[in-house]
Motif scaffolding. Structure first.
Motif, PDB file in Angstrom:
ATOM      1  N   ALA A   1     -23.647 -12.811  23.909  1.00 52.60           N
ATOM      2  CA  ALA A   1     -22.470 -12.922  22.942  1.00 52.60           C
ATOM      3  C   ALA A   1     -21.708 -11.698  23.104  1.00 52.60           C
ATOM      4  O   ALA A   1     -20.333 -12.026  23.269  1.00 52.60           O
ATOM      5  N   ASP A   2     -22.131 -10.496  23.022  1.00 53.25           N
ATOM      6  CA  ASP A   2     -21.328  -9.366  23.109  1.00 53.25           C
ATOM      7  C   ASP A   2     -20.435  -9.342  24.450  1.00 53.25           C
ATOM      8  O   ASP A   2     -19.577  -8.984  24.661  1.00 53.25           O
ATOM      9  N   ALA A   3     -21.535  -9.884  25.507  1.00 49.50           N
ATOM     10  CA  ALA A   3     -20.649  -9.687  26.768  1.00 49.50           C
ATOM     11  C   ALA A   3     -19.737 -10.667  26.905  1.00 49.50           C
ATOM     12  O   ALA A   3     -18.547 -10.502  27.677  1.00 49.50           O
ATOM     13  N   GLN A   4     -19.779 -11.973  26.424  1.00 43.63           N
ATOM     14  CA  GLN A   4     -18.796 -12.776  26.520  1.00 43.63           C
ATOM     15  C   GLN A   4     -17.394 -12.174  25.744  1.00 43.63           C
ATOM     16  O   GLN A   4     -16.221 -12.240  26.604  1.00 43.63           O
ATOM     17  N   VAL A   5     -17.442 -11.519  24.437  1.00 43.16           N
ATOM     18  CA  VAL A   5     -16.368 -11.054  23.903  1.00 43.16           C
ATOM     19  C   VAL A   5     -15.794  -9.930  24.984  1.00 43.16           C
ATOM     20  O   VAL A   5     -14.410  -9.932  25.250  1.00 43.16           O
ATOM     21  N   ALA A   6     -16.578  -9.150  25.340  1.00 46.61           N
ATOM     22  CA  ALA A   6     -16.068  -7.912  26.292  1.00 46.61           C
ATOM     23  C   ALA A   6     -15.420  -8.409  27.257  1.00 46.61           C
ATOM     24  O   ALA A   6     -14.157  -7.607  27.857  1.00 46.61           O
ATOM     25  N   LEU A   7     -16.178  -9.224  28.027  1.00 47.58           N
ATOM     26  CA  LEU A   7     -15.472  -9.616  29.466  1.00 47.58           C
ATOM     27  C   LEU A   7     -14.249 -10.236  29.070  1.00 47.58           C
ATOM     28  O   LEU A   7     -13.232  -9.982  29.883  1.00 47.58           O
TER      29      LEU A   7
END
Length: 422
Positions: free
Chosen positions: A132-138
């Motif tokens: 989830a955090d990778a989705q937003v950061a990317l």
């Protein structure tokens, strides 16, 4: 950019870069299927623009010209890599994808009307195969072009951690061959939460920049609203309407948030005549529709809170008890220390609630994740000031100043601090 390029051409290309670069990038990802290659192609395309536009003039459709230039630069790069390493499977896969999108007689990229590749890119970056955090950061990095430092500040996460998260996410998309497409209708609801979260963070960065010389980044705020309108057309769910309402209600206050010099103005001192009533009306209508559906979530509740502020003729007339009740409901839906902080401030603004609200803020500041959050210290400072404790107010303003990264916000805190001293 060479010194031979005229200042006018340089300024024109830089302006187009600011307006179009992430759209061009999104389309190049679509064509090339590789983030890093698309980024390289993007910069090569703008370099070519600087070299060719002074002599040939500005093309009729700069966006499509840049996409075509970037694609051909990427093809050249792939061919060079192929010669050096003919067995590289990744190069082979990218080459095959480029061949598919470069058929003879193709005219799609010469047309002024192009599909919205940024929305496709958001869904790709928000694929459930990614954390989830990778989705937003990317998405913030690749769709909107935010720096790693800006994203890290929004996440309250160290920049190196965010950088590694982004690298791993891009590798996952490449290795798993995650498709670059908007999901089918039956898949959309499950994918919606991450997409809404991403768009909201994009808007937040535009509405109140995490760092830099400007308090506002109007391009990001406008882009987030545009993307949400597109998403609402694609999937007219109540929570999409709730998010759109929330952003419109925040945006309605933008003209009053800064003065002519770009300095921040607190909500209490804002000229409400400057608020955009058309956006307020649209936002309130969307909130009411979402609430009536009974299928709303956190964004709709936040929008309802913003609607209460928007409907108050003056700051003194704000219905703080209603806002506290809405924060109570919001915490049941999506608990977070930021929401707890805002609820504590609302309690402090209620008649007779100052000391209780202040104690709640101080309890939150004992948590490790809040100790580096400058707005929590600024909130404590303001409540201490209202409570007559100028010593503690000064200490908290000083701590907030140390942690703040946005220049207008620093100057705002400095003015509050100076007022205490005087």
């Amino acid at each position: 950019m060479t010194t031979s390029v005229s200042d006018n051409t340089r300024q024109l290309v830089e302006s187009i870069y600011q307006q179009e670069s992430r759209r061009v990038f999104a389309t190049l990802v679509h064509l090339l299927g590789d983030f890093d290659l698309a980024e390289e192609a993007l910069h090569e395309a703008f370099k070519a623009a600087l070299e060719q536009w002074p002599d040939k003039g500005l093309p009729e459709y700069p966006h499509t010209w840049l996409v075509s230039a970037g694609r051909y630069k990427a093809i050249d790069s792939i061919r060079r890599q192929r010669r050096f390493d003919p067995l590289d499977e990744h190069v082979e896969a990218v080459e095959a994808l480029v061949d598919e999108t470069a058929q003879p007689g193709e005219t799609a990229f010469e047309s002024p009307v192009m599909e919205d590749d940024r929305l496709r890119l958001i869904f790709t970056c928000c694929h459930p195969a990614l954390a989830a955090d990778a989705q937003v950061a990317l998405t913030l990095r690749e769709v909107c072009g935010l720096t790693t430092e800006e994203i890290a500040h929004a996440f309250l996460t160290p920049a190196p951690t965010l950088a590694q998260r982004i690298v791993r996410a891009k590798a996952k998309i490449r290795d798993a061959r995650i498709p670059y497409q908007v999901p089918e209708k039956e898949e959309l609801p499950a994918r919606l939460h991450s997409v809404l979260r991403v768009i909201y963070l994009v808007f937040n960065e535009g509405y109140s920049s995490s760092a830099g010389d400007s308090a506002l980044r109007l391009d990001l705020a406008a882009e987030a609203i545009r993307l949400t309108r597109l998403l609402q057309e694609l999937l007219p769910e109540p929570e999409v309407s709730g998010l759109l309402a929330l952003m419109l209600l925040h945006e309605s206050r933008r003209p009053a948030r800064t003065d002519s010099q770009g300095e921040l103005i607190a909500l209490e001192q804002q000229d409400r005549q400057l608020w955009d009533q058309q956006l307020i009306d649209e936002g309130c209508t969307l909130v009411e529709q979402a609430l009536r559906s009974g299928r709303f979530g956190a964004y709709t509740l936040q929008a309802a809170i913003s609607a209460v502020h928007a409907e108050a003729a003056t700051y003194a007339e704000t219905d703080w008890p209603q806002i506290v009740g809405l924060y109570d409901a919001l915490l049941r839906v999506e608990a977070s220390p930021i929401i707890e902080l805002n609820r504590a401030i609302a309690i402090a603004m209620c008649t007779g609630g100052l000391k209780h609200g202040l104690s709640l803020v101080e309890a939150l500041l004992e948590r490790q994740e809040m100790q580096n959050y400058h707005l929590a210290h600024a909130a404590r400072a303001d409540l201490c000031r209202r409570n007559g404790d100028m010593v503690q107010a000064k200490l908290s303003y000083q701590q907030a100043l140390k942690l703040c990264k946005q220049e207008p916000e620093k100057r705002f805190i400095e003015r509050r601090l100076q007022a205490l001293i005087n």
